[in-house]
Design an enzyme around this catalytic site. Structure first.
Site, PDB file in Angstrom:
ATOM      1  N   GLU A  85       7.823  -6.153  18.457  1.00 56.82           N
ATOM      2  CA  GLU A  85       9.028  -5.433  18.032  1.00 56.82           C
ATOM      3  C   GLU A  85      10.028  -5.302  19.171  1.00 56.82           C
ATOM      4  O   GLU A  85       9.687  -4.865  20.282  1.00 56.82           O
ATOM      5  CB  GLU A  85       8.667  -4.045  17.499  1.00 56.82           C
ATOM      6  CG  GLU A  85       9.883  -3.286  16.994  1.00 56.82           C
ATOM      7  CD  GLU A  85       9.555  -2.074  16.142  1.00 56.82           C
ATOM      8  OE1 GLU A  85      10.496  -1.443  15.635  1.00 56.82           O
ATOM      9  OE2 GLU A  85       8.355  -1.761  15.984  1.00 56.82           O
TER      10      GLU A  85
ATOM     11  N   ASP B 177      -0.649   1.576   9.101  1.00 58.78           N
ATOM     12  CA  ASP B 177      -0.572   2.119  10.459  1.00 58.78           C
ATOM     13  C   ASP B 177      -1.557   3.265  10.673  1.00 58.78           C
ATOM     14  O   ASP B 177      -1.679   4.155   9.816  1.00 58.78           O
ATOM     15  CB  ASP B 177       0.829   2.646  10.738  1.00 58.78           C
ATOM     16  CG  ASP B 177       1.762   1.588  11.278  1.00 58.78           C
ATOM     17  OD1 ASP B 177       1.290   0.662  11.957  1.00 58.78           O
ATOM     18  OD2 ASP B 177       2.981   1.689  11.015  1.00 58.78           O
TER      19      ASP B 177
ATOM     20  N   SER C 259       6.565   4.426   9.500  1.00 61.35           N
ATOM     21  CA  SER C 259       8.002   4.600   9.270  1.00 61.35           C
ATOM     22  C   SER C 259       8.262   5.332   7.958  1.00 61.35           C
ATOM     23  O   SER C 259       9.397   5.742   7.682  1.00 61.35           O
ATOM     24  CB  SER C 259       8.712   3.241   9.264  1.00 61.35           C
ATOM     25  OG  SER C 259       8.049   2.323   8.403  1.00 61.35           O
TER      26      SER C 259
ATOM     27  N   GLU D 282      -0.499   0.845  17.842  1.00 57.22           N
ATOM     28  CA  GLU D 282       0.370   0.458  18.943  1.00 57.22           C
ATOM     29  C   GLU D 282      -0.367   0.470  20.269  1.00 57.22           C
ATOM     30  O   GLU D 282      -1.212   1.329  20.519  1.00 57.22           O
ATOM     31  CB  GLU D 282       1.559   1.421  19.010  1.00 57.22           C
ATOM     32  CG  GLU D 282       2.418   1.413  17.753  1.00 57.22           C
ATOM     33  CD  GLU D 282       3.513   2.472  17.760  1.00 57.22           C
ATOM     34  OE1 GLU D 282       4.200   2.598  16.732  1.00 57.22           O
ATOM     35  OE2 GLU D 282       3.673   3.167  18.794  1.00 57.22           O
TER      36      GLU D 282
ATOM     37  N   LYS E 109      -3.156  -1.192  11.624  1.00 59.00           N
ATOM     38  CA  LYS E 109      -2.332  -1.567  12.771  1.00 59.00           C
ATOM     39  C   LYS E 109      -2.198  -0.361  13.690  1.00 59.00           C
ATOM     40  O   LYS E 109      -2.090   0.773  13.210  1.00 59.00           O
ATOM     41  CB  LYS E 109      -0.947  -2.025  12.311  1.00 59.00           C
ATOM     42  CG  LYS E 109       0.005  -2.388  13.468  1.00 59.00           C
ATOM     43  CD  LYS E 109       1.289  -2.994  12.963  1.00 59.00           C
ATOM     44  CE  LYS E 109       2.254  -1.995  12.390  1.00 59.00           C
ATOM     45  NZ  LYS E 109       2.751  -1.030  13.410  1.00 59.00           N
TER      46      LYS E 109
END
Length: 269
Positions: free
Chosen positions: A173, A82, A44, A112, A110
């Site tokens: 999320e 990330d 982000s 996804e 991390k």
């Protein structure tokens, strides 16, 4: 492993885990001083700091740069970073990317999606993994995920797959609160919610959202400050002072000793 055991013990004891994104040393320093449990260097950073249109534009070099900055600001805090878009398409690529972030200062990474083979490859290389399901900013549609029975069962299955693969933590999320609570009870890994209600083992928010950098806000967020308006107001005051000659004054600069000034003026004659 001692650091990872901390989160397992917190889950076991019912102690909530507080985590937040940070992108630079001052942010990280403030969070460490405030007693944050873990700092996420999120992709982000792209939309919040670097001005990118989406998280997909963030590069591994960006993440290495910001991870190192956060580590300098918070030398004693657990940091997870990330893996950016297109840097973990294969196990080998994921390991290479994960080791690079670890070298920059991350304790863990991390990524996804429910990719068990990627989790196992990273852990095998000595890189702990936090999973991330529900809304996946790199590839997914920004909405609540898990409101239908089919989606809810898929997310439960993904959580169990990642848990069995060995993730130490799992971000949920934009998942309905009830579903997030069910998943949290079904897996060993600590769950971290963002827009997923109070039933998770901990929470994560985006620091600029918390600080109120912009007028835009989100339902899942709580603004604890209005830094954006404060920055604009401070800048406007500075501009006005410079334009009007109010700033700087002699108190903002060094002045010459009178005798030296007299000699200088005499020579300048």
């Amino acid at each position: 492993m001692r650091l990872l055991a901390k989160f397992a013990e917190m889950k076991k004891q019912g102690e909530k885990i507080a985590t937040m994104t940070a992108y630079d040393a001052p942010q990280a320093r403030a969070q460490q001083a405030a007693g944050i449990d873990a700092i996420l260097v999120g992709d982000s950073v792209g939309v919040n700091i670097l001005g990118y249109a989406s998280e997909r534009e963030v590069t591994l070099a960006d993440m290495i740069h910001h991870t190192a900055a956060v580590r300098r600001g918070a030398p004693d805090t657990f940091i997870y970073s990330d893996l950016p878009f297109a840097t973990y398409d294969t196990p080998d690529q994921a390991v290479k990317s994960g080791l690079a972030l670890q070298k920059a200062g991350a304790n863990a990474v991390k990524f996804e999606g429910a990719h068990a083979e990627i989790v196992r490859a990273l852990i095998g290389a000595g890189v702990p993994v936090c999973g991330h399901i529900g809304y996946e900013p790199q590839t997914g549609e920004r909405r609540v995920h898990g409101k239908t029975i089919a989606e809810a069962e898929r997310l439960r299955a993904e959580a169990k797959t990642l848990d069995e693969a060995g993730v130490y933590m799992l971000v949920l999320e934009l998942v309905p609160a009830e579903l997030a609570g069910i998943i949290s009870k079904e897996i060993k890994a600590a769950t971290i919610g963002i827009g997923a209600g109070p039933g998770t083992d901990g929470q994560v928010l985006v620091f600029p959202d918390v600080l109120g950098y912009t007028e835009r806000n989100f339902r899942h967020n709580k603004r604890y400050a209005e830094v954006g308006s404060a920055m604009e107001s401070a800048t406007a005051s500075y501009v006005a002072d410079v334009k009007q000659g109010i700033f700087p004054t002699t108190s903002n600069c060094a002045v010459m000793p009178p005798e030296v000034l007299a000699q200088l003026c005499k020579k300048a004659g």
